[in-house]
Design an enzyme around this catalytic site. Structure first.
Site, short mmCIF file in Angstrom:
data_model
loop_
_atom_site.label_atom_id
_atom_site.label_comp_id
_atom_site.label_asym_id
_atom_site.label_seq_id
_atom_site.Cartn_x
_atom_site.Cartn_y
_atom_site.Cartn_z
N GLY A 227 78.03 77.27 -48.91
CA GLY A 227 78.61 76.85 -49.38
C GLY A 227 78.60 75.59 -49.99
O GLY A 227 78.74 75.25 -51.25
N PHE A 228 77.94 74.68 -49.32
CA PHE A 228 76.85 73.10 -49.59
C PHE A 228 78.08 72.25 -50.63
O PHE A 228 78.13 71.53 -51.26
CB PHE A 228 75.58 72.76 -49.98
CG PHE A 228 75.63 74.23 -49.11
CD1 PHE A 228 74.67 73.85 -48.18
CD2 PHE A 228 75.00 75.17 -50.10
CE1 PHE A 228 74.14 75.27 -47.23
CE2 PHE A 228 74.19 76.16 -49.51
CZ PHE A 228 73.52 76.49 -47.84
N ILE A 454 81.08 78.67 -42.80
CA ILE A 454 80.69 78.96 -43.88
C ILE A 454 79.18 78.63 -43.22
O ILE A 454 78.40 78.42 -44.23
CB ILE A 454 80.82 77.21 -45.01
CG1 ILE A 454 80.15 76.12 -45.08
CG2 ILE A 454 82.05 77.46 -45.89
CD1 ILE A 454 80.49 75.32 -45.94
N THR A 456 77.52 77.27 -40.37
CA THR A 456 78.11 76.29 -39.53
C THR A 456 78.05 75.94 -38.46
O THR A 456 77.16 75.35 -38.21
CB THR A 456 78.88 74.50 -40.36
OG1 THR A 456 79.65 75.12 -39.98
CG2 THR A 456 78.26 74.27 -41.62
N ASN A 579 77.34 71.35 -29.91
CA ASN A 579 75.82 72.07 -29.43
C ASN A 579 74.90 71.28 -30.38
O ASN A 579 74.82 71.95 -31.12
CB ASN A 579 76.95 73.61 -30.33
CG ASN A 579 75.83 74.58 -29.87
OD1 ASN A 579 74.79 74.26 -30.21
ND2 ASN A 579 76.62 75.84 -29.73
N PRO A 580 74.42 71.74 -29.66
CA PRO A 580 72.75 70.78 -29.86
C PRO A 580 71.74 71.42 -30.66
O PRO A 580 71.22 71.13 -31.18
CB PRO A 580 72.45 70.46 -28.33
CG PRO A 580 73.06 70.17 -27.66
CD PRO A 580 74.65 71.31 -27.87
N GLN A 586 71.80 71.93 -38.53
CA GLN A 586 72.80 71.06 -40.01
C GLN A 586 71.85 69.45 -39.90
O GLN A 586 71.53 69.94 -41.43
CB GLN A 586 73.98 70.80 -38.95
CG GLN A 586 75.22 72.00 -39.28
CD GLN A 586 75.31 72.48 -40.29
OE1 GLN A 586 75.62 71.69 -41.56
NE2 GLN A 586 74.85 74.20 -40.70
N GLY A 652 76.99 67.56 -40.72
CA GLY A 652 77.26 68.24 -42.51
C GLY A 652 76.37 68.06 -42.82
O GLY A 652 75.64 68.26 -43.84
N GLU A 653 76.75 66.77 -43.24
CA GLU A 653 76.43 65.73 -44.42
C GLU A 653 76.02 64.62 -44.25
O GLU A 653 74.67 64.71 -45.45
CB GLU A 653 77.29 65.85 -45.46
CG GLU A 653 77.80 67.11 -45.84
CD GLU A 653 79.75 66.44 -46.55
OE1 GLU A 653 79.54 66.55 -47.78
OE2 GLU A 653 80.50 66.51 -45.94
#
Length: 689
Positions: A227-228, A454, A456, A579-580, A586, A652-653
């Protein structure tokens, strides 16, 4: 008592289902006798009116002349087929329904649309456009303008002044799965399988648009192929599919073609940034000014927080940050990975790099010199801040000490080699969420939340969070998500999903333990549902942000001007890593986004006919494996107990933030050519070599 699940590199819960094709996406739902297919007819003009629409063959035709009237909603992009107005090329002006997907696409291609009052679009963003205005606020509710001290006077008296303009191109999300919906009405209940990051949000919007109780709308988002940000809110495909389903009495499948992904679902606005820095002879900042300009549509106002990140990174007693919007004949920009921060930090971190050469100080040392004690925007202390540690750790890992400080001095055959650095930051955002936890008679555990995975790894991480709160192993926890019928939750966006949903999951699981005692010794049935609004209200007033340092090495061909990235390193301070395995994925994904933003991704506006001229993946270039030979992401240890029960900051970003600037700074170090208009393409480098 189980060992801790958080921090373990557990494999994705749905990995086998995805690689074997068993995972179902929005239009993968079983076909029945009532199933039909919908295809859109996009506007072939950029501005004007639709007078008439005609279709050939045995198809159902929808256009504004026969479409049902929808309820009022703030987002004008969702007023599908509600008027004759065409506001941008590619806007939905009609749709057809046919027995097969192929028949629907063919019929849509042959629909005849009669237009009137066609006009040449005004779609070029400039910093002096006549429509520029200051919005009331910018994305995420941040203030439009902030002024501290007297930056103009400080600039006038500064020993060193950097006064530059920087620009970034329009970017497009392009997840692998296009925006797609299956919709069905039965007994006045609307069920929608939608490719969305926000099932609860889509539920509320469709209920408003179709004037039904939200309880009679169910949105299922079992799997989402990326999705991003582009799927962070309800999109026109969901509205049209539901409209077509009610009009025909059939189950409707609708998947947007790739070309429409460039117009209908949002994109990163192009930006123009005027950046000014004042510093003393040692490089200490006395003034910092960031004025950003971007575009929005006539349909819906959207303003990225492009100057927001500039408010938090460097200490300066005098500062001003502003945002201005031009209203153009364009589709509405929307969220794209790190909206605001990604383009804004290109300007800031390039300007800081320019200052380092002007002063004659190492780019890393200049950043450390201007490290603030508290958040420059609020004067609040940071819950934790690891900028210096990330820069030092990255410098050591990257071999920064071996770098020749002079641009253009390292050459290998036809290649000029250079390295660059940039800072990364992203706010810690948390929204209220609900979740439930239940223990059945047979001892099985189910945790439910209307979150959306999505790609991730939310399913996996939330299981780990639940397992630790319950003191059981992760394989005992069944997680249900991706369904608006589950406890209401915010969408996946702003790197806030794990923090928001995880807080609610933790609270629900702890409440279940409080009710039944040790899960290993308890018997069901028992269930609890919780909500976290009060918990968020009780948080202290602190500045909460994730930080990082981005490093890049590039090579530039002296004959062709081609820039290639040899290696990238990102070092991040992101709190506790859940979670590595998933975290590294990500972060590397974000850095790869940054590579595309730096070197290749650009939506080319068609100034004559509207829309984007390169609206497919043949001409809109994104990084592939050959473009990313060596990318590594690591993190420093952060123990921050002022964030949420899990101690995470979101990942995520932040991976994209700063990475384009690091590449641009590396290009300058390699060649002595400073490119301020991103992406850095051959035509902007070769003439100056």
């Amino acid at each position: 008592m189980s060992t801790a699940a958080i921090g373990q590199p557990i494999v994705r819960t749905e990995s086998i289902a995805k690689v074997t094709g068993a995972a179902r996406y929005a239009v993968d739902q079983p076909k029945d006798a009532a199933t039909a297919y919908c295809a859109i007819v996009p506007a072939a003009i950029a501005k004007g009116r639709v007078v008439d629409v005609m279709a050939d063959g045995d198809v159902e035709l929808l256009w504004h002349g026969n479409a049902e009237k929808l309820g009022d909603i703030e987002d004008g992009e969702l007023a599908v087929l509600q008027s004759d107005r065409v506001s941008y090329r590619g806007q939905i002006v009609a749709a057809v329904v046919a027995e097969t997907y192929e028949a629907a696409r063919d019929a849509a291609d042959r629909v005849q649309v009669t237009y009137a009052d066609e006009q040449t679009p005004d779609n070029g963003l400039t910093a002096d456009h006549s429509s520029l205005f200051a919005p009331e606020s910018v994305n995420a509710g941040f203030p439009t303008d902030v002024t501290i001290g007297d930056p103009d006077a400080a600039l006038a008296s500064a020993k060193h002044v950097i006064d530059r303009w920087y620009s970034t191109a329009a970017n497009h999300n392009n997840p692998m799965e296009p925006h797609a919906t299956t919709a069905r009405w039965a007994d006045d209940v609307l069920t929608v399988w939608d490719s969305t990051q926000a099932p609860s949000g889509v539920q509320d919007d469709l209920a408003t648009l179709f004037d039904v109780d939200p309880e009679k709308v169910r949105v299922i988002s079992e799997n989402v192929g990326g999705g991003f940000g582009s799927k962070g809110s309800t999109r026109p495909n969901a509205v049209l599919a539901a409209m077509a389903a009610r009009a025909t009495g059939r189950t409707i499948k609708l998947a947007l073609p790739r070309q429409s992904m460039f117009d209908l679902v949002g994109y990163r606005t192009p930006t123009i940034n005027h950046f000014r820095i004042g510093a003393d002879s040692n490089g200490r900042l006395s003034a910092l000014v960031h004025d950003s300009f971007q575009q929005t549509s006539h349909v819906f106002e959207f303003c990225e927080q492009t100057s927001e990140s500039t408010r938090h990174i460097y200490a300066s007693p005098n500062r001003r940050t502003t945002h201005r919007l031009a209203v153009l004949d364009v589709p509405t920009p929307r969220w794209m990975r790190a909206p605001g921060e990604a383009p804004g930090m290109i300007a800031q971190e390039t300007a800081i790099d320019e200052l380092s050469y002007a002063v004659g100080i190492d780019p890393i040392e200049l950043r450390i010199l201007n490290e603030p004690d508290v958040d420059p925007a609020s004067d609040q202390r940071f819950s934790s801040r690891s900028v210096v540690e990330c820069l030092r750790e990255g410098a050591e890992r990257f071999g920064w000490s071996e770098r020749d400080p002079h641009p253009g001095h390292r050459r290998e055959g036809r290649k000029l080699i250079g390295t660059g650095v940039a800072t990364a930051s992203y706010p810690v955002l948390i929204s209220p969420s609900s979740a439930s936890a239940s223990l059945s008679e047979d001892g099985s555990i189910t945790v439910s939340v209307a979150a959306s995975d999505i790609g991730t790894g939310a399913r996996t991480v939330l299981r780990q969070i639940a397992a630790d709160a319950l003191a059981v192993s992760a394989d005992r926890v069944e997680l249900k998500l991706g369904d608006s019928a589950l406890p209401k939750a915010p969408g996946a966006g702003g790197s806030s999903g794990t923090s928001s949903w995880g807080w609610a999951v933790t609270k629900a699981c702890r409440a279940l333990v409080d009710r039944v005692g040790s899960i290993d010794d308890a018997s069901g049935p028992a269930e609890v549902t919780v909500e976290t609004s009060d918990d968020l209200d009780e948080q202290k007033d602190l500045a909460r942000m994730a930080f990082g340092a981005q490093f890049a090495e590039v090579e530039v061909d002296i004959d062709t001007g081609e820039v290639r990235v040899r290696r990238m390193l990102g070092v991040f301070g992101i709190g506790r890593v859940m979670n590595p395995r998933l975290a590294r994925s990500q972060l590397i994904g974000g850095m790869t986004f940054g590579l595309g933003m730096a070197l290749m991704e650009t939506g080319n506006t068609d100034r004559e006919f509207g829309g984007f001229t390169n609206h497919d993946l043949a001409e809109y270039h994104v990084p592939v494996c050959a473009d990313t030979p060596d990318i590594e992401a690591v993190w420093v240890e952060e123990n921050d107990d002022e964030l949420n029960p899990m101690g995470g900051k979101g990942i995520g970003e932040i991976g994209i933030v700063g990475s384009p600037a690091a590449i641009g700074n590396a290009v300058y170090h390699a060649t002595g050519v400073r490119v301020r208009d991103f992406p850095i393409t051959v035509d902007k480098v070769l003439p100056h070599l």
